[in-house]
Scaffold this motif. Structure first.
Motif, PDB file in Angstrom:
ATOM      1  N   TYR A  23      21.544  40.187  30.878  1.00  0.00           N
ATOM      2  CA  TYR A  23      22.983  40.016  30.678  1.00  0.00           C
ATOM      3  C   TYR A  23      23.659  39.616  31.983  1.00  0.00           C
ATOM      4  CZ  TYR A  23      23.529  44.588  32.953  1.00  0.00           C
ATOM      5  OH  TYR A  23      23.493  45.627  33.850  1.00  0.00           O
ATOM      6  N   ARG A  24      24.907  39.191  31.870  1.00  0.00           N
ATOM      7  CA  ARG A  24      25.786  38.969  33.020  1.00  0.00           C
ATOM      8  C   ARG A  24      27.050  39.786  32.762  1.00  0.00           C
ATOM      9  NH1 ARG A  24      24.341  33.841  35.323  1.00  0.00           N
ATOM     10  NH2 ARG A  24      25.963  34.149  36.899  1.00  0.00           N
ATOM     11  N   TYR A  25      27.480  40.558  33.737  1.00  0.00           N
ATOM     12  CA  TYR A  25      28.639  41.429  33.553  1.00  0.00           C
ATOM     13  C   TYR A  25      29.586  41.295  34.737  1.00  0.00           C
ATOM     14  CZ  TYR A  25      31.434  45.683  33.206  1.00  0.00           C
ATOM     15  OH  TYR A  25      32.485  46.563  33.141  1.00  0.00           O
ATOM     16  N   TYR A  26      30.882  41.124  34.435  1.00  0.00           N
ATOM     17  CA  TYR A  26      31.900  40.932  35.463  1.00  0.00           C
ATOM     18  C   TYR A  26      33.098  41.835  35.179  1.00  0.00           C
ATOM     19  CZ  TYR A  26      29.273  36.553  35.919  1.00  0.00           C
ATOM     20  OH  TYR A  26      28.275  35.617  36.035  1.00  0.00           O
ATOM     21  N   GLU A  27      33.745  42.294  36.244  1.00  0.00           N
ATOM     22  CA  GLU A  27      34.983  43.051  36.116  1.00  0.00           C
ATOM     23  C   GLU A  27      36.108  42.299  36.818  1.00  0.00           C
ATOM     24  OE1 GLU A  27      34.359  47.030  37.528  1.00  0.00           O
ATOM     25  OE2 GLU A  27      33.192  47.603  35.753  1.00  0.00           O
ATOM     26  N   PHE A  28      37.316  42.373  36.222  1.00  0.00           N
ATOM     27  CA  PHE A  28      38.473  41.646  36.723  1.00  0.00           C
ATOM     28  C   PHE A  28      39.661  42.589  36.855  1.00  0.00           C
ATOM     29  CE2 PHE A  28      35.734  38.810  34.437  1.00  0.00           C
ATOM     30  CZ  PHE A  28      35.671  37.680  35.229  1.00  0.00           C
ATOM     31  N   GLU A  29      40.385  42.448  37.948  1.00  0.00           N
ATOM     32  CA  GLU A  29      41.579  43.262  38.193  1.00  0.00           C
ATOM     33  C   GLU A  29      42.697  42.354  38.675  1.00  0.00           C
ATOM     34  OE1 GLU A  29      43.017  47.149  40.824  1.00  0.00           O
ATOM     35  OE2 GLU A  29      41.003  46.315  41.060  1.00  0.00           O
ATOM     36  N   LYS A  30      43.871  42.491  38.054  1.00  0.00           N
ATOM     37  CA  LYS A  30      45.010  41.637  38.413  1.00  0.00           C
ATOM     38  C   LYS A  30      45.525  42.008  39.792  1.00  0.00           C
ATOM     39  CE  LYS A  30      49.015  39.520  36.225  1.00  0.00           C
ATOM     40  NZ  LYS A  30      49.643  39.135  37.485  1.00  0.00           N
ATOM     41  N   MET A  31      45.739  41.005  40.611  1.00  0.00           N
ATOM     42  CA  MET A  31      46.273  41.230  41.945  1.00  0.00           C
ATOM     43  C   MET A  31      47.733  41.684  41.849  1.00  0.00           C
ATOM     44  SD  MET A  31      43.684  40.534  43.885  1.00  0.00           S
ATOM     45  CE  MET A  31      44.289  40.174  45.535  1.00  0.00           C
ATOM     46  N   PRO A  32      48.206  42.482  42.814  1.00  0.00           N
ATOM     47  CA  PRO A  32      49.569  43.010  42.748  1.00  0.00           C
ATOM     48  C   PRO A  32      50.648  41.932  42.679  1.00  0.00           C
ATOM     49  CG  PRO A  32      48.288  44.162  44.415  1.00  0.00           C
ATOM     50  CD  PRO A  32      47.464  42.989  43.974  1.00  0.00           C
ATOM     51  N   HIS A  33      50.417  40.815  43.326  1.00  0.00           N
ATOM     52  CA  HIS A  33      51.407  39.746  43.353  1.00  0.00           C
ATOM     53  C   HIS A  33      50.783  38.447  42.843  1.00  0.00           C
ATOM     54  CE1 HIS A  33      53.925  42.442  45.713  1.00  0.00           C
ATOM     55  NE2 HIS A  33      52.894  42.626  46.534  1.00  0.00           N
TER      56      HIS A  33
END
Length: 214
Positions: A101-111
């Motif tokens: 598998y390929r697994y990625y996590e994403f988090e929105k930048m504050p600005h």
């Protein structure tokens, strides 16, 4: 290279946002094969938060959102299985420990509208997909990389990274991978709401189709 139909779809999504046609918050993603000359991309199943949809003939897919999203993950794998609490209550979904598998996590930048991306590995013994996980059922062996879209799609649209398939993946291989994706996801359909998509022609150009999720 994105074909003419795919380019029309992307440009039109921008126009839709400016015209106020895409009012609903949603995720949009795509699967593309740089070295494939086929007129259309076969369908692949995509699951997220109790919803299920399929990529269209240009490789694009959309998922409507009820709430804003600050974090999410993406799992690319061939198949998943359900873990139940009771007979008809799904606790979570996971893969076999030895599945690729390929697994990625994403988090929105504050600005701004940028997202921080990080590739990770799931638990070796129990590779469980997190709740806010976009699951794309395609063999990760066919995937070269994921990459951000270069065009804006409107303030209410979360641009999922484009899944770029390897150059050696041919039309026949894609067709087989699509068949496997749709077949392996049949067990998930009773527990996922199907995303309904309404396709309309643009009045100014009858050759361009607008896909709206609802």
């Amino acid at each position: 290279m994105v074909n003419k139909k795919g380019l029309n779809f992307i440009v039109l999504s921008c126009v839709m946002s400016l015209m106020g046609l895409a009012e609903q918050t949603e995720m949009r993603g795509c699967i593309k094969a740089e070295a494939t000359s086929a007129d259309k991309m076969p369908e692949f199943r995509v699951l997220f938060a109790g919803k299920e949809t399929m990529s269209n003939r240009e490789g694009f897919y959309s998922i409507p959102l009820e709430d804003s999203v600050k974090q999410y993950s993406m799992l690319i794998c061939k198949n998943i299985k359900q873990n139940f609490v009771k007979t008809n209550t799904v606790r979570n979904v996971c893969m076999a420990p030895d599945d690729n598998y390929r697994y990625y996590e994403f988090e929105k930048m504050p600005h701004g509208r940028d997202w921080r991306q990080q590739e990770k590995r799931l638990d070796l013994e129990r590779p469980i997909a997190p709740e806010s996980c976009v699951i794309v059922l395609i063999d990760p062996e066919h995937v070269s990389r994921i990459e951000p879209w270069r065009l804006e799609l409107g303030a209410k649209t979360i641009k999922l990274p484009a899944i770029v398939l390897k150059q050696e993946v041919n039309t026949s291989t894609l067709a087989s991978a699509s068949a496997r994706s749709l077949l392996c996801s049949l067990d998930e359909k009773p527990f996922h709401e199907t995303v309904k998509e309404e396709v309309k022609q643009l009045a100014q150009n009858s050759k361009v189709l607008v896909a709206l999720t609802r």
